[in-house]
Design a protein around this motif. Structure first.
Motif, PDB file in Angstrom:
ATOM      1  N   ALA A 165      65.441  51.277  75.705  1.00 32.51           N
ATOM      2  CA  ALA A 165      66.253  52.280  74.990  1.00 32.51           C
ATOM      3  C   ALA A 165      66.647  53.468  75.860  1.00 32.51           C
ATOM      4  CB  ALA A 165      65.503  52.767  73.745  1.00 32.51           C
TER       5      ALA A 165
ATOM      6  N   SER B 130      64.619  53.972  82.053  1.00 31.52           N
ATOM      7  CA  SER B 130      63.451  53.081  81.984  1.00 31.52           C
ATOM      8  C   SER B 130      63.615  51.806  82.818  1.00 31.52           C
ATOM      9  CB  SER B 130      63.206  52.676  80.522  1.00 31.52           C
ATOM     10  OG  SER B 130      64.297  51.899  80.040  1.00 31.52           O
TER      11      SER B 130
ATOM     12  N   ASP C 154      59.281  48.111  66.194  1.00 37.13           N
ATOM     13  CA  ASP C 154      57.983  48.611  66.676  1.00 37.13           C
ATOM     14  C   ASP C 154      57.131  47.381  66.975  1.00 37.13           C
ATOM     15  OD1 ASP C 154      55.459  49.601  67.049  1.00 37.13           O
ATOM     16  OD2 ASP C 154      55.487  50.929  65.289  1.00 37.13           O
TER      17      ASP C 154
ATOM     18  N   ARG D 151      54.204  47.033  67.642  1.00 37.22           N
ATOM     19  CA  ARG D 151      52.848  47.023  67.058  1.00 37.22           C
ATOM     20  C   ARG D 151      52.810  46.189  65.783  1.00 37.22           C
ATOM     21  NH1 ARG D 151      52.081  53.451  66.947  1.00 37.22           N
ATOM     22  NH2 ARG D 151      54.221  53.151  66.212  1.00 37.22           N
TER      23      ARG D 151
ATOM     24  N   TYR E 210      44.390  52.549  79.301  1.00 36.11           N
ATOM     25  CA  TYR E 210      45.663  51.997  79.807  1.00 36.11           C
ATOM     26  C   TYR E 210      45.376  50.837  80.759  1.00 36.11           C
ATOM     27  CZ  TYR E 210      50.152  51.775  82.263  1.00 36.11           C
ATOM     28  OH  TYR E 210      51.343  51.337  82.822  1.00 36.11           O
TER      29      TYR E 210
ATOM     30  N   SER F 194      53.463  49.744  90.645  1.00 37.94           N
ATOM     31  CA  SER F 194      52.645  50.970  90.763  1.00 37.94           C
ATOM     32  C   SER F 194      53.517  52.106  90.230  1.00 37.94           C
ATOM     33  CB  SER F 194      52.189  51.186  92.215  1.00 37.94           C
ATOM     34  OG  SER F 194      53.305  51.255  93.058  1.00 37.94           O
TER      35      SER F 194
ATOM     36  N   VAL G  45      56.404  54.259  89.234  1.00 42.72           N
ATOM     37  CA  VAL G  45      57.859  54.085  89.198  1.00 42.72           C
ATOM     38  C   VAL G  45      58.469  55.323  88.552  1.00 42.72           C
ATOM     39  CG1 VAL G  45      59.756  52.611  88.408  1.00 42.72           C
ATOM     40  CG2 VAL G  45      57.514  51.598  88.890  1.00 42.72           C
TER      41      VAL G  45
END
Ligand SMILES: NC(=O)c1ccc[n+]([C@@H]2O[C@H](COP(=O)([O-])OP(=O)(O)OC[C@H]3O[C@@H](n4cnc5c(N)ncnc54)[C@H](O)[C@@H]3O)[C@@H](O)[C@H]2O)c1
Length: 257
Positions: A14, A18, A69, A71, A163, A194, A196
């Protein structure tokens, strides 16, 4: 054209800054049709990325986008059904949706842990499960999941232990998918970046930290979203036809093992 007319689902695209967006842009330049579900997707975001991609490829982008989403297993299922209704099938999935939080182990609460694991690991499981229904029916396809060098080196750069653990789970999940679905013609691989330069660094990496991390990278620069997109293109396309269950490091040499 490595992905001519392929239907590629790319989560986490989005924001134009990214990794997911860079991947969508590169895939479109290689002829792909795009589906970009994201929790932050709305009409404005879709119009913006569609216009950017159209400008990059010099023709109208073929793109489907909606809020999803990851999740929620139900939302993933509905998104995949809508994509199949729109394009007729799915050829590949690149799962770039994810969140990070820089925290010491001692400061991670149960709620922090759930937040990170629910998006990064359960979310990856949810979207893979829904897409696999389609890929298994057609007997072909490629899945690329984004993990992180944090899973390989024990955190320590951006992101806490939760994470790193979530991304370790993504690597194991992807290897399991590769083993179980290989006989059905489906490949599944991991990309481990790694640091970014995306919005993910905002609030998690200070300018001082950034400089220090870069000084320890053999290639002497941070990763760019396009660096990761190139690895995803390789793994999504037939260039990697005999590669499955692999973890591809894209880290400038910062973790050589
Ligand atoms: N940027 C880095 O330094 C770095 C390093 C290693 C790994 N990674 C991984 O690469 C992937 C992409 O990271 P990025 O830097 O482009 O991040 P980003 O923050 O720029 O983009 C992440 C995207 O995921 C979406 N998202 C978040 N939660 C979601 C949910 N519940 N459902 C659907 N979409 C959701 C966001 O809306 C956003 O569009 C992530 O998995 C990240 O962990 C990034």
């Amino acid at each position: 054209m490595l992905l001519k007319d392929k239907v590629c689902v790319i989560t986490g695209a989005a924001s134009p800054r990214s990794i997911g967006y860079a991947t969508a842009e590169l895939f479109a330049a290689h002829g792909a049709r795009l589906a970009v579900p994201d929790i932050a997707m709305n009409d404005d975001a879709l119009a913006e990325i569609s216009a950017r991609i159209s400008a990059r490829i010099g023709s109208p982008a073929r793109i489907w986008g909606a809020r999803c989403d990851i999740r929620s297993a139900e939302e993933c299922k509905q998104a995949v059904e809508s994509i199949v209704t729109h394009f007729g099938t799915i050829d590949c999935l690149v799962n770039c949706a994810g969140i990070v939080k820089s925290q010491s182990m001692k400061s991670i609460t149960e709620a922090d842990y759930d937040d990170i694991l629910n998006v990064n690991l359960k979310g990856t499981f949810n979207i893979c499960s829904s897409v696999l229904e389609v890929l298994a029916d057609r007997g072909s396809g490629s899945i690329v999941n984004l993990a992180s060098v944090a899973a390989q080196r024990g955190g320590g750069l951006v992101g806490g232990a939760h994470y790193a653990a979530s991304k370790g789970g993504v690597i194991s999940l992807t290897k399991s998918i590769a083993r179980e679905f290989g006989p059905s013609g489906i490949r599944a691989n991991v990309v481990c970046p790694s640091m970014v330069e995306t919005g993910m660094l905002d609030g998690n990496v200070t300018p001082e930290m950034f400089k220090e991390i870069v000084s320890a990278i053999p290639l002497k620069r941070a990763g760019q979203p396009s660096d990761i997109a190139g690895a995803c293109l390789y793994l999504a396309s037939d260039l990697s036809a005999y590669v499955t269950g692999a973890t591809l490091d894209v880290n400038g040499g910062s973790h050589i093992h």
